[in-house]
Scaffold this motif. Structure first.
Motif, mmCIF file in Angstrom:
data_model
loop_
_atom_site.group_PDB
_atom_site.id
_atom_site.type_symbol
_atom_site.label_atom_id
_atom_site.label_comp_id
_atom_site.label_asym_id
_atom_site.label_seq_id
_atom_site.Cartn_x
_atom_site.Cartn_y
_atom_site.Cartn_z
ATOM 1 N N ASP A 1 -13.755 14.507 -17.173
ATOM 2 C CA ASP A 1 -14.219 14.567 -15.788
ATOM 3 C C ASP A 1 -15.738 14.557 -15.855
ATOM 4 O O ASP A 1 -16.356 15.538 -16.287
ATOM 5 N N PRO A 2 -16.383 13.446 -15.443
ATOM 6 C CA PRO A 2 -17.825 13.317 -15.699
ATOM 7 C C PRO A 2 -18.665 14.363 -14.971
ATOM 8 O O PRO A 2 -19.665 14.830 -15.507
ATOM 9 N N HIS A 3 -18.239 14.735 -13.760
ATOM 10 C CA HIS A 3 -19.036 15.728 -13.033
ATOM 11 C C HIS A 3 -18.882 17.102 -13.664
ATOM 12 O O HIS A 3 -19.850 17.852 -13.791
ATOM 13 N N ALA A 4 -17.651 17.439 -14.072
ATOM 14 C CA ALA A 4 -17.438 18.734 -14.736
ATOM 15 C C ALA A 4 -18.249 18.776 -16.033
ATOM 16 O O ALA A 4 -18.848 19.799 -16.380
ATOM 17 N N LEU A 5 -18.286 17.647 -16.734
ATOM 18 C CA LEU A 5 -19.037 17.590 -17.994
ATOM 19 C C LEU A 5 -20.533 17.825 -17.757
ATOM 20 O O LEU A 5 -21.170 18.621 -18.450
ATOM 21 N N MET A 6 -21.095 17.141 -16.750
ATOM 22 C CA MET A 6 -22.535 17.285 -16.496
ATOM 23 C C MET A 6 -22.873 18.705 -16.037
ATOM 24 O O MET A 6 -23.913 19.250 -16.409
ATOM 25 N N THR A 7 -21.995 19.293 -15.252
ATOM 26 C CA THR A 7 -22.232 20.677 -14.812
ATOM 27 C C THR A 7 -22.256 21.600 -16.026
ATOM 28 O O THR A 7 -23.100 22.498 -16.129
ATOM 29 N N GLU A 8 -21.340 21.352 -16.949
ATOM 30 C CA GLU A 8 -21.286 22.189 -18.157
ATOM 31 C C GLU A 8 -22.532 21.964 -19.030
ATOM 32 O O GLU A 8 -23.112 22.926 -19.553
ATOM 33 N N ILE A 9 -22.945 20.715 -19.150
ATOM 34 C CA ILE A 9 -24.155 20.423 -19.939
ATOM 35 C C ILE A 9 -25.359 21.134 -19.308
ATOM 36 O O ILE A 9 -26.159 21.768 -20.007
ATOM 37 N N ASP A 10 -25.475 21.060 -17.987
ATOM 38 C CA ASP A 10 -26.610 21.711 -17.313
ATOM 39 C C ASP A 10 -26.576 23.219 -17.529
ATOM 40 O O ASP A 10 -27.604 23.854 -17.750
ATOM 41 N N ARG A 11 -25.348 23.791 -17.469
ATOM 42 C CA ARG A 11 -25.234 25.246 -17.616
ATOM 43 C C ARG A 11 -25.659 25.698 -19.013
ATOM 44 O O ARG A 11 -26.458 26.603 -19.162
ATOM 45 N N VAL A 12 -25.135 25.021 -20.058
ATOM 46 C CA VAL A 12 -25.484 25.479 -21.411
ATOM 47 C C VAL A 12 -26.922 25.114 -21.777
ATOM 48 O O VAL A 12 -27.564 25.811 -22.555
ATOM 49 N N SER A 13 -27.439 24.050 -21.172
ATOM 50 C CA SER A 13 -28.853 23.701 -21.417
ATOM 51 C C SER A 13 -29.748 24.811 -20.868
ATOM 52 O O SER A 13 -30.745 25.188 -21.485
ATOM 53 N N ALA A 14 -29.362 25.339 -19.694
ATOM 54 C CA ALA A 14 -30.137 26.437 -19.097
ATOM 55 C C ALA A 14 -30.079 27.676 -19.984
ATOM 56 O O ALA A 14 -30.967 28.530 -19.942
#
Ligand code: IMP
Length: 429
Positions: free
Chosen positions: A74-87
């Protein structure tokens, strides 16, 4: 030196996160090969708590993370997760995260259909995570999935979306759910396409290169054997194969790359969602285990059903999963119980059987046959050697080994990474 593949041997949530994190620190590359964001791993590293669903755990250890072609994304779920762990300070970029360009996408239609079908099933619902996993895998085998590489070809995307929406809108309308327009889905994809494509690559080629260079690869399974679409408690399963054999096809490597198969088993049993669970406890012991073990789903927050260790189920999981050794987790949750039971067989309509039946009616009628042993009053939490374990706890572990016909190669005694008793290093096998 070998690669290692980690799989769950029960119904998921066996504490794979901690074990995978521990192994990841010894690997170069960590690969997810099936499932999607229905999985949930919690990693505790010092003060930080990372909650991962789709990202391979190795990223937390600064290793290369790979999402293989066998994963549904799920591309949106993936990007949200990437943003969260990047933070939280992790470095996630195209050098550290490789995503197979042939991985199929989970679209909003898939979640909608998953939820509409569950609602329509009533008493026979599966208890899915509602994240569109089943419908996305169905589209893959039906040859109508939108794959990541399609995002780079607008004309391909266009005709594939027509076919996909014809199918899904017919079903959604039949179920009385809202339908989707091509423009909606296109806009949803356009928002994410350039960023997603920046991670896409021929993963099979990079993994082959890594293998030739002697780099250590860890294959990180999600869910577990009893949720495997072929070998689990069908139809109450997920929609992917979860056994170790699939690490090869889901990553694009040959079967000899799978290496040591480490099966993860909890010292008791839990299950989220519906479906048979012969050793489920509906009493105070079950509630105590659930509370002490913090048995709530990482993804959906649902309470997990709890019960005694089912050796028949885990023995089967070890056989079909090709398990070389077991990591036994959460032994400390059983501390202080007067007695502990292990399921050693079943009774079906008055007959003794030593395997779980395939037909749903028989699965529901099965009764567990228990062997009961004294518990231990000492604490095992935080033990780092056999010498620190009470004799009765050691007997329990040894009995499990005998019954499941697989060695316990690793014992985890708390969520902390170092509270681990290692009998054998899977990477050195
Ligand atoms: P789905 O994978 O969302 O289709 O759900 C199918 C079944 O698998 C349901 O019973 C879910 O609760 C279960 N399931 C899916 N992923 C996990 C997991 O990571 N841990 C435990 N159960 C899971």
């Amino acid at each position: 030196m070998s690669n290692v593949t980690v799989i769950g041997t029960q119904w998921g949530d066996e504490g794979k996160g901690k074990i995978v994190d521990w192994l990841a620190s010894r690997a170069d590359i960590v690969v997810r090969f099936q499932g999607g964001h229905n999985a949930g791993h919690t990693l505790v590293v010092g003060e930080q708590v990372y909650k991962l669903s789709l990202l391979p755990s190795g990223l937390v250890r600064g290793k290369v993370g790979v999402i293989g072609n066998g994963v549904v994304v799920d591309p949106h779920a993936l990007m949200t997760e990437i943003d969260r762990v990047s933070a939280q300070g992790l470095v996630v970029n195209p050098e550290t995260l490789w995503i197979a360009e042939s991985a199929p996408l989970i679209l909003p239609v898939h979640g909608a259909l998953d939820r509409a079908r569950e609602a329509a099933r009533g008493d026979h619902k599966i208890g899915t995570t509602g994240r569109g996993i089943g419908p996305a895998y169905e589209d893959k085998v039906a040859r109508r999935a939108i794959r990541i590489c399609d995002l780079a070809e607008p004309e391909t995307l266009d005709w594939k979306l027509d076919e996909l929406l014809l199918h899904h809108n017919t079903l959604l309308a039949g179920l009385g759910a809202d339908t989707f327009t091509k423009e909606e889905i296109k806009a949803w994809l356009a928002e994410i396409a350039p960023r997603l494509l920046s991670f896409a690559c021929p993963v099979w080629d990079r993994l082959d290169e890594a293998r030739r260079a002697g780099r250590r690869i860890l294959f990180e399974g999600a869910q577990a054997v009893m949720l495997d679409v072929d070998h689990g408690t069908y139809p109450y399963v997920t929609s992917s194969n979860t056994i170790a054999a699939v690490a090869a096809s889901g990553a694009g490597v040959g079967p000899s790359s799978i290496g040591f198969v480490l099966g993860i088993a909890k010292a008791y049993t839990t299950r989220v969602g519906e479906g048979p669970f012969p050793t489920e406890l509906h009493d105070d012991i079950g509630r105590t285990i659930g509370e002490r073990g913090h048995e709530f789903g990482t993804v959906t927050g649902r309470s997990r059903r709890c019960g005694w260790f089912d050796a028949v189920m885990v023995r089967r999981a070890c056989r079909v999963g090709g398990v070389s050794g077991i990591a036994l987790t959460k032994l400390d949750i059983l501390d202080g119980l007067d007695e502990i039971s292990i399921c050693t067989g079943y009774e079906l309509d008055g007959e003794k059987i030593n395997f779980f039946p395939s037909a749903p009616g028989a699965q529901a009628r099965v009764r567990p046959v228990y062997e009961t042993m004294p518990g231990w009053q000492e604490t095992t939490a935080g033990a780092r050697s056999w010498a620190e374990l009470p004799a009765q706890a050691i007997k329990y572990v040894r009995r499990i080994e005998e019954l499941i016909e697989a060695p316990v190669t690793l014992l985890s005694t708390s969520p902390e990474r170092d509270d681990t008793i290692l009998m054998r290093d899977p990477f050195e096998d």
